[in-house]
Design an enzyme around this catalytic site. Structure first.
Site, PDB file in Angstrom:
ATOM      1  CE  LYS A 102     -10.966  -2.326   1.573  1.00 40.71           C
ATOM      2  NZ  LYS A 102      -9.838  -1.451   1.157  1.00 40.71           N
ATOM      3  CE  LYS A 117      -6.534  -0.067  -5.198  1.00 45.06           C
ATOM      4  NZ  LYS A 117      -7.809  -0.806  -5.064  1.00 45.06           N
ATOM      5  CE  LYS A 124      -3.892  -2.358   0.359  1.00 44.63           C
ATOM      6  NZ  LYS A 124      -4.920  -2.371  -0.678  1.00 44.63           N
ATOM      7  CG  HIS A 146      -8.380  -9.300  -7.173  1.00 43.26           C
ATOM      8  ND1 HIS A 146      -9.535  -8.567  -7.310  1.00 43.26           N
ATOM      9  CD2 HIS A 146      -7.671  -8.720  -6.174  1.00 43.26           C
ATOM     10  CE1 HIS A 146      -9.526  -7.569  -6.430  1.00 43.26           C
ATOM     11  NE2 HIS A 146      -8.409  -7.644  -5.716  1.00 43.26           N
ATOM     12  CG  HIS A 176      -9.765 -12.183  -3.054  1.00 45.39           C
ATOM     13  ND1 HIS A 176      -9.161 -11.390  -2.104  1.00 45.39           N
ATOM     14  CD2 HIS A 176      -8.775 -12.537  -3.920  1.00 45.39           C
ATOM     15  CE1 HIS A 176      -7.874 -11.258  -2.391  1.00 45.39           C
ATOM     16  NE2 HIS A 176      -7.624 -11.947  -3.495  1.00 45.39           N
ATOM     17  CG  ASP A 193      -5.014  -4.452  -4.633  1.00 48.88           C
ATOM     18  OD1 ASP A 193      -5.833  -5.380  -4.842  1.00 48.88           O
ATOM     19  OD2 ASP A 193      -5.124  -3.677  -3.680  1.00 48.88           O
ATOM     20  CD  GLU A 194      -8.038  -3.741  -7.302  1.00 43.26           C
ATOM     21  OE1 GLU A 194      -8.417  -2.576  -7.116  1.00 43.26           O
ATOM     22  OE2 GLU A 194      -7.502  -4.430  -6.408  1.00 43.26           O
ATOM     23  CG  LEU A 241      -4.617  -8.326   7.667  1.00 45.21           C
ATOM     24  CD1 LEU A 241      -5.121  -9.739   7.531  1.00 45.21           C
ATOM     25  CD2 LEU A 241      -3.951  -8.110   9.029  1.00 45.21           C
ATOM     26  N   GLY A 242      -3.837  -5.812   4.049  1.00 46.13           N
ATOM     27  CA  GLY A 242      -3.088  -4.754   3.401  1.00 46.13           C
ATOM     28  C   GLY A 242      -2.774  -3.663   4.399  1.00 46.13           C
ATOM     29  N   GLY A 243      -3.750  -2.744   4.560  1.00 46.48           N
ATOM     30  CA  GLY A 243      -3.583  -1.682   5.539  1.00 46.48           C
ATOM     31  C   GLY A 243      -3.391  -2.198   6.949  1.00 46.48           C
ATOM     32  CB  SER A 261      -8.713  -9.934   1.213  1.00 48.47           C
ATOM     33  OG  SER A 261      -9.598  -9.949   0.098  1.00 48.47           O
ATOM     34  N   GLY A 262      -9.912  -7.553   2.796  1.00 44.41           N
ATOM     35  CA  GLY A 262     -10.687  -6.318   2.703  1.00 44.41           C
ATOM     36  C   GLY A 262     -11.001  -5.726   4.059  1.00 44.41           C
ATOM     37  N   GLY A 263     -10.127  -4.844   4.555  1.00 47.26           N
ATOM     38  CA  GLY A 263     -10.391  -4.164   5.817  1.00 47.26           C
ATOM     39  C   GLY A 263     -10.091  -4.976   7.051  1.00 47.26           C
ATOM     40  CE  LYS A 284      -4.742 -10.172  -4.281  1.00 48.59           C
ATOM     41  NZ  LYS A 284      -4.770  -8.714  -4.616  1.00 48.59           N
TER      42      LYS A 284
END
Length: 414
Positions: free
Chosen positions: A309, A152, A150, A268, A301, A178-179, A360-362, A337-339, A176
């Site tokens: 999120k 991304k 991030k 994805h 996913h 991102d899209e 996990l990203g953020g 994944s996502g938030g 990974k």
């Protein structure tokens, strides 16, 4: 012999083992009965049209049959002979094609499919599925983990690879893309592949653990095939495909090439919400997941069971379908994944079980002490869960986890 809409409705019909059975939710147009609308769904998605037709001797009846109506739910049986073996675009042109725009219904949603073995057997299914945990990483008792750098997009190749290294040495298994990161000038595909895998090797030497990289090969089909070949030549284990935007035909072609190289496919689902976000119309994520398994993705996913999120459908039910028996077809490893952040891990894994990939990203890179500390916090939370220990107890032993819990607690971000 004539064909009319009434020929596509038979509430006494019992589907055969060869029929593909689809469940739809429909809202008939004003002035249209449910029965009339249901017959038109079966007609338009198979071999009917708006006018009564006369057929001669040179005709094979491939008509679908609406055989069950329960309120706004209808079930339609399609003969297996309607479908070209192994051609997913053609299947979807039937069961999710023109019917999505019919005036006979104000809304229509394809909720679920019951796939017969005669249809399923024409598709390869995944090469690895959930066995990637053991076959690639040597892991059997915990989820595998992944992270996306991030921001991304916008990071240079060197910065991207460094984020991967920091995450890998902190305990994450997978870097990974991102899209929307493919082959842009600020981070070219070939350079990113080479530099990331080089630092992957360094991280493996430092940690003694297997690490890998989900690099996004999404593009036109020929370019995707070239990139798959390049990943294999560089010693990668995975490719990532944006399966909705790349298209099912492109995915099927990539699946053939990855088989040649022994590569796994990480799927994805970017753009899935254009189909499944509205509860009354479109195609459910459950069906998109089913199609993905048939076409051969290894990881997909599927949401965060309401903890992250993003809006999600029935994550647990979808995961059960992806990992359940399907005439012996290899399963799919669900990806959450996502938030997400470390404090959500106990509730997430209570819902999904440990046969998943947690991304996990953020929740890693937003750690006050940086990416490596965020990765340590994630791994500590997962190890504590597998060992049956409270996350708070693990935090007493791992300062990085304590900092993460102090920052995010156990609440879901918005």
């Amino acid at each position: 012999m004539g064909i009319t809409y009434e020929d596509f409705l038979d509430l006494e019909y019992e589907p055969t083992d060869e029929d593909l059975v689809c469940t739809f939710r429909i809202d008939p147009a004003t002035g249209m009965s449910t029965e009339a609308a249901a017959s038109r769904v079966a007609s338009e998605s198979s071999n009917g049209t708006w006018a009564a037709l006369q057929t001669g001797a040179d005709f094979t009846d491939m008509g679908a049959t609406t055989f069950d109506i329960d309120g706004d739910l209808i079930r339609v049986a399609y003969p297996a002979g309607l479908f070209e073996p192994g051609n997913m675009p053609q299947v979807l042109s039937c069961i999710a094609g023109n019917i999505m725009g019919m005036k006979a219904v104000d809304t229509i949603r394809l909720l679920d499919c019951e796939w017969p073995e005669s249809v399923v057997s024409a598709y390869p299914g995944p090469l690895y599925g959930s066995s990637v945990r053991e076959e690639i990483f040597g892991v059997t008792d915990r989820p595998i983990t992944a992270t996306v750098p991030k921001p991304k997009v916008g990071l240079s190749t060197a910065a991207h690879a460094q984020v991967g290294y920091d995450a890998w040495v902190g305990g994450v298994d997978l870097l990974k893309d991102d899209e929307n990161l493919t082959d842009q000038a600020f981070n070219p595909f070939s350079d990113r592949l080479t530099e990331s895998l080089s630092l992957r090797d360094d991280a493996e030497d430092e940690t003694g653990e297997k690490k890998s990289y989900l690099i996004n090969v999404t593009a036109d089909t020929q370019t995707m095939l070239d990139r798959v070949d390049e990943v294999a030549a560089q010693g990668g284990e995975y490719v990532m495909v944006d399966i909705i935007t790349a298209g099912w035909a492109g995915l099927q072609t990539v699946r053939e090439r990855t088989e040649k190289h022994g590569l796994a496919i990480h799927a994805h689902r970017a753009m899935h919400a254009a189909f499944d976000r509205l509860p009354s119309h479109g195609v459910s994520m459950r069906v998109l997941a089913q199609i993905s398994r048939l076409c051969g993705v290894d990881q997909l996913h599927t949401g965060t069971a309401g903890l992250g999120k993003l809006a999600n459908e029935d994550t647990v039910g979808i995961n059960d379908w992806l990992t359940g028996d399907l005439y012996g077809t290899t399963d799919v490893l669900p990806v959450a994944s996502g938030g997400l952040h470390p404090g959500l891990l106990p509730d997430l894994l209570d819902a999904t079980g440990t046969n998943v990939c947690v991304q996990l990203g953020g929740g890693i890179h937003g750690h006050p002490d940086g990416t490596r500390a965020g990765a340590v916090a994630l791994r500590s939370a997962i190890d504590a869960y597998v060992e049956g220990r409270p996350i708070t107890e693990a935090a007493e032993e791992t300062p990085e986890l304590a900092v993460a819990l102090d920052k995010w607690g156990t609440e879901t971000p918005r």
